[in-house]
Write an enzyme that holds these catalytic residues in place. Sequence first.
Site, mmCIF file in Angstrom:
data_model
loop_
_atom_site.group_PDB
_atom_site.id
_atom_site.type_symbol
_atom_site.label_atom_id
_atom_site.label_comp_id
_atom_site.label_asym_id
_atom_site.label_seq_id
_atom_site.Cartn_x
_atom_site.Cartn_y
_atom_site.Cartn_z
ATOM 1 N N GLY A 12 0.818 -1.219 0.000
ATOM 2 C CA GLY A 12 0.000 0.000 0.000
ATOM 3 C C GLY A 12 0.843 1.256 0.000
ATOM 4 O O GLY A 12 0.603 2.177 0.780
ATOM 5 N N ALA A 13 1.836 1.301 -0.905
ATOM 6 C CA ALA A 13 2.780 2.430 -0.899
ATOM 7 C C ALA A 13 2.485 3.445 -1.993
ATOM 8 O O ALA A 13 3.266 4.365 -2.211
ATOM 9 C CB ALA A 13 4.211 1.918 -1.018
ATOM 10 N N ARG A 15 0.044 5.554 -1.946
ATOM 11 C CA ARG A 15 -0.555 6.761 -1.361
ATOM 12 C C ARG A 15 -0.284 6.791 0.139
ATOM 13 O O ARG A 15 0.121 5.793 0.727
ATOM 14 C CB ARG A 15 -2.081 6.756 -1.572
ATOM 15 C CG ARG A 15 -2.498 6.869 -3.003
ATOM 16 C CD ARG A 15 -4.016 6.946 -3.154
ATOM 17 N NE ARG A 15 -4.668 5.659 -2.955
ATOM 18 C CZ ARG A 15 -5.633 5.436 -2.068
ATOM 19 N NH1 ARG A 15 -6.058 6.410 -1.295
ATOM 20 N NH2 ARG A 15 -6.177 4.241 -1.954
ATOM 21 N N ASP A 63 -3.217 -7.806 -4.405
ATOM 22 C CA ASP A 63 -4.151 -7.700 -3.284
ATOM 23 C C ASP A 63 -3.529 -8.460 -2.115
ATOM 24 O O ASP A 63 -3.325 -9.677 -2.203
ATOM 25 C CB ASP A 63 -5.496 -8.320 -3.688
ATOM 26 C CG ASP A 63 -6.545 -8.250 -2.582
ATOM 27 O OD1 ASP A 63 -6.192 -7.906 -1.429
ATOM 28 O OD2 ASP A 63 -7.710 -8.567 -2.874
ATOM 29 N N ASN A 90 1.748 -2.296 5.420
ATOM 30 C CA ASN A 90 1.040 -1.024 5.625
ATOM 31 C C ASN A 90 -0.349 -1.004 4.998
ATOM 32 O O ASN A 90 -1.243 -0.291 5.481
ATOM 33 C CB ASN A 90 1.889 0.119 5.030
ATOM 34 C CG ASN A 90 1.096 1.391 4.851
ATOM 35 O OD1 ASN A 90 0.851 2.122 5.812
ATOM 36 N ND2 ASN A 90 0.655 1.665 3.627
ATOM 37 N N TYR A 156 -12.748 -2.747 12.413
ATOM 38 C CA TYR A 156 -11.419 -2.124 12.232
ATOM 39 C C TYR A 156 -10.557 -2.266 13.496
ATOM 40 O O TYR A 156 -9.395 -2.686 13.419
ATOM 41 C CB TYR A 156 -11.613 -0.649 11.867
ATOM 42 C CG TYR A 156 -10.347 0.094 11.512
ATOM 43 C CD1 TYR A 156 -9.828 0.055 10.223
ATOM 44 C CD2 TYR A 156 -9.676 0.867 12.458
ATOM 45 C CE1 TYR A 156 -8.672 0.755 9.887
ATOM 46 C CE2 TYR A 156 -8.522 1.577 12.131
ATOM 47 C CZ TYR A 156 -8.029 1.520 10.840
ATOM 48 O OH TYR A 156 -6.884 2.221 10.520
ATOM 49 N N ALA A 159 -9.207 -5.761 14.248
ATOM 50 C CA ALA A 159 -8.161 -6.142 13.285
ATOM 51 C C ALA A 159 -6.833 -5.494 13.673
ATOM 52 O O ALA A 159 -5.771 -6.127 13.632
ATOM 53 C CB ALA A 159 -8.570 -5.734 11.868
ATOM 54 N N LYS A 160 -6.874 -4.221 14.076
ATOM 55 C CA LYS A 160 -5.639 -3.514 14.435
ATOM 56 C C LYS A 160 -5.069 -4.021 15.763
ATOM 57 O O LYS A 160 -3.851 -4.104 15.931
ATOM 58 C CB LYS A 160 -5.894 -2.004 14.483
ATOM 59 C CG LYS A 160 -6.201 -1.393 13.117
ATOM 60 C CD LYS A 160 -5.036 -1.587 12.144
ATOM 61 C CE LYS A 160 -5.216 -0.812 10.844
ATOM 62 N NZ LYS A 160 -4.106 -1.006 9.891
ATOM 63 N N ILE A 189 -3.303 10.657 10.862
ATOM 64 C CA ILE A 189 -2.282 11.032 9.878
ATOM 65 C C ILE A 189 -3.005 11.540 8.629
ATOM 66 O O ILE A 189 -3.939 10.891 8.145
ATOM 67 C CB ILE A 189 -1.379 9.820 9.515
ATOM 68 C CG1 ILE A 189 -0.816 9.136 10.782
ATOM 69 C CG2 ILE A 189 -0.253 10.271 8.580
ATOM 70 C CD1 ILE A 189 0.109 9.966 11.637
HETATM 71 P P1 NAP Z 1 -4.775 5.419 2.257
HETATM 72 O O1 NAP Z 1 -4.289 6.796 2.039
HETATM 73 O O2 NAP Z 1 -6.201 5.106 2.019
HETATM 74 O O3 NAP Z 1 -3.851 4.415 1.409
HETATM 75 C C1 NAP Z 1 -4.109 3.038 1.468
HETATM 76 C C2 NAP Z 1 -3.058 2.294 0.705
HETATM 77 O O4 NAP Z 1 -3.311 0.885 0.831
HETATM 78 C C3 NAP Z 1 -3.085 2.604 -0.790
HETATM 79 O O5 NAP Z 1 -1.764 2.567 -1.280
HETATM 80 C C4 NAP Z 1 -3.906 1.441 -1.362
HETATM 81 O O6 NAP Z 1 -3.586 1.135 -2.717
HETATM 82 C C5 NAP Z 1 -3.443 0.308 -0.468
HETATM 83 N N1 NAP Z 1 -4.367 -0.831 -0.408
HETATM 84 C C6 NAP Z 1 -5.650 -0.843 0.038
HETATM 85 N N2 NAP Z 1 -6.152 -2.091 -0.021
HETATM 86 C C7 NAP Z 1 -5.162 -2.888 -0.505
HETATM 87 C C8 NAP Z 1 -5.053 -4.273 -0.782
HETATM 88 N N3 NAP Z 1 -6.075 -5.125 -0.566
HETATM 89 N N4 NAP Z 1 -3.887 -4.752 -1.272
HETATM 90 C C9 NAP Z 1 -2.839 -3.913 -1.510
HETATM 91 N N5 NAP Z 1 -2.868 -2.599 -1.251
HETATM 92 C C10 NAP Z 1 -4.023 -2.082 -0.768
HETATM 93 O O7 NAP Z 1 -4.510 4.957 3.761
HETATM 94 P P2 NAP Z 1 -3.428 5.455 4.841
HETATM 95 O O8 NAP Z 1 -4.071 6.464 5.702
HETATM 96 O O9 NAP Z 1 -2.146 5.750 4.193
HETATM 97 O O10 NAP Z 1 -3.305 4.124 5.717
HETATM 98 C C11 NAP Z 1 -2.206 3.240 5.620
HETATM 99 C C12 NAP Z 1 -2.231 2.309 6.816
HETATM 100 O O11 NAP Z 1 -2.170 3.080 8.022
HETATM 101 C C13 NAP Z 1 -3.513 1.489 6.924
HETATM 102 O O12 NAP Z 1 -3.190 0.194 7.402
HETATM 103 C C14 NAP Z 1 -4.340 2.238 7.939
HETATM 104 O O13 NAP Z 1 -5.248 1.401 8.605
HETATM 105 C C15 NAP Z 1 -3.258 2.754 8.864
HETATM 106 N N6 NAP Z 1 -3.616 3.937 9.647
HETATM 107 C C16 NAP Z 1 -3.942 5.123 9.069
HETATM 108 C C17 NAP Z 1 -4.221 6.215 9.881
HETATM 109 C C18 NAP Z 1 -4.556 7.585 9.335
HETATM 110 O O14 NAP Z 1 -4.948 8.469 10.128
HETATM 111 N N7 NAP Z 1 -4.387 7.841 8.046
HETATM 112 C C19 NAP Z 1 -4.185 6.090 11.269
HETATM 113 C C20 NAP Z 1 -3.865 4.860 11.823
HETATM 114 C C21 NAP Z 1 -3.562 3.798 11.000
HETATM 115 P P3 NAP Z 1 -4.294 1.906 -3.969
HETATM 116 O O15 NAP Z 1 -3.742 3.305 -3.961
HETATM 117 O O16 NAP Z 1 -3.859 1.121 -5.155
HETATM 118 O O17 NAP Z 1 -5.763 1.886 -3.693
#
Ligand code: NAP
Length: 251
Positions: A12-13, A15, A63, A90, A156, A159-160, A189
Amino acid sequence: MKLQGKVALITGASRGIGRGIAEVFADEGADVAINYIASGQAAEEVAAYVRCKGRRAMTVKADVASRAEVEAMIDKVWNELGPIDVLVNNAGIETIVPFLELTDEQWTRLTDVNLRGEWLCSQVYCRRAVAEKRPGCIVNIGSVQAGAYLPGRTHYAPAKLGLEALTRNVSVEMAPHGIRVNCIHPGLIDTDMVAWVMKRPDLLPGVLAKISLGRAGQPREVGTVAAFLASDEASYVTGQTLYVDGGWAGK
Ligand code: NAP
């Protein structure tokens, strides 16, 4: 250069936090494989950043919830960039659904991506590393919500929290093989995932009031901590979970 010469696969890199981690890893000297599921163009942009830092990069669509796709991804990265030194789990999704309305399908898809996917990527990576007698490292990206009291997260949050337990238990079995496993629980974030709150002037102040530093974090602020955990500077750190949340009250 904390990660000079290391090969890292970051799921998931394309974005958000994964992108921030990929950029910091490249700054620190790593070659980076950028996994994505839908955003191929965005993944190529991250790869271009890595290459402009003089490091090797590749993008790989998979995936993380599919064993066949994860196996093909690990093989592809291993063959093209060389043995993987660091896996960052990630990739993740978030939906907010009231407990009484949550469907089997919503539960299954979210836990498949956010917990089973991390288990799967870790197992496929570790099987190869152990077979080739290579030390390594895993960094899991959890969430502050693992310990929070919030509505709509009955899929959610477990899972975390499960990811934290996965971290501890995989670390025990992999320690004899020289593979360290740690977890980061990010707080709020600023990414697409939380755009719905960042763009809500009626909601945002209440959320920020719970954060000691009074602001959302940036993806690279998770990246710098992931780089430390992935580096040899953290050689005596395994099985741990570190909060990168600006001091989030109420967890
Ligand atoms: P995001 O901006 O929505 O980006 C999600 C990333 O995961 C994207 O690169 C997406 O790919 C990829 N992805 C989603 N489903 C996938 C799958 N089945 N297989 C492979 N790649 C997949 O999310 P984020 O905020 O950066 O979150 C990243 C991680 O941090 C997540 O695990 C989230 O739960 C955790 N997190 C986020 C926050 C926050 O505040 N943002 C806080 C705590 C934890 P595509 O671009 O191709 O769709």
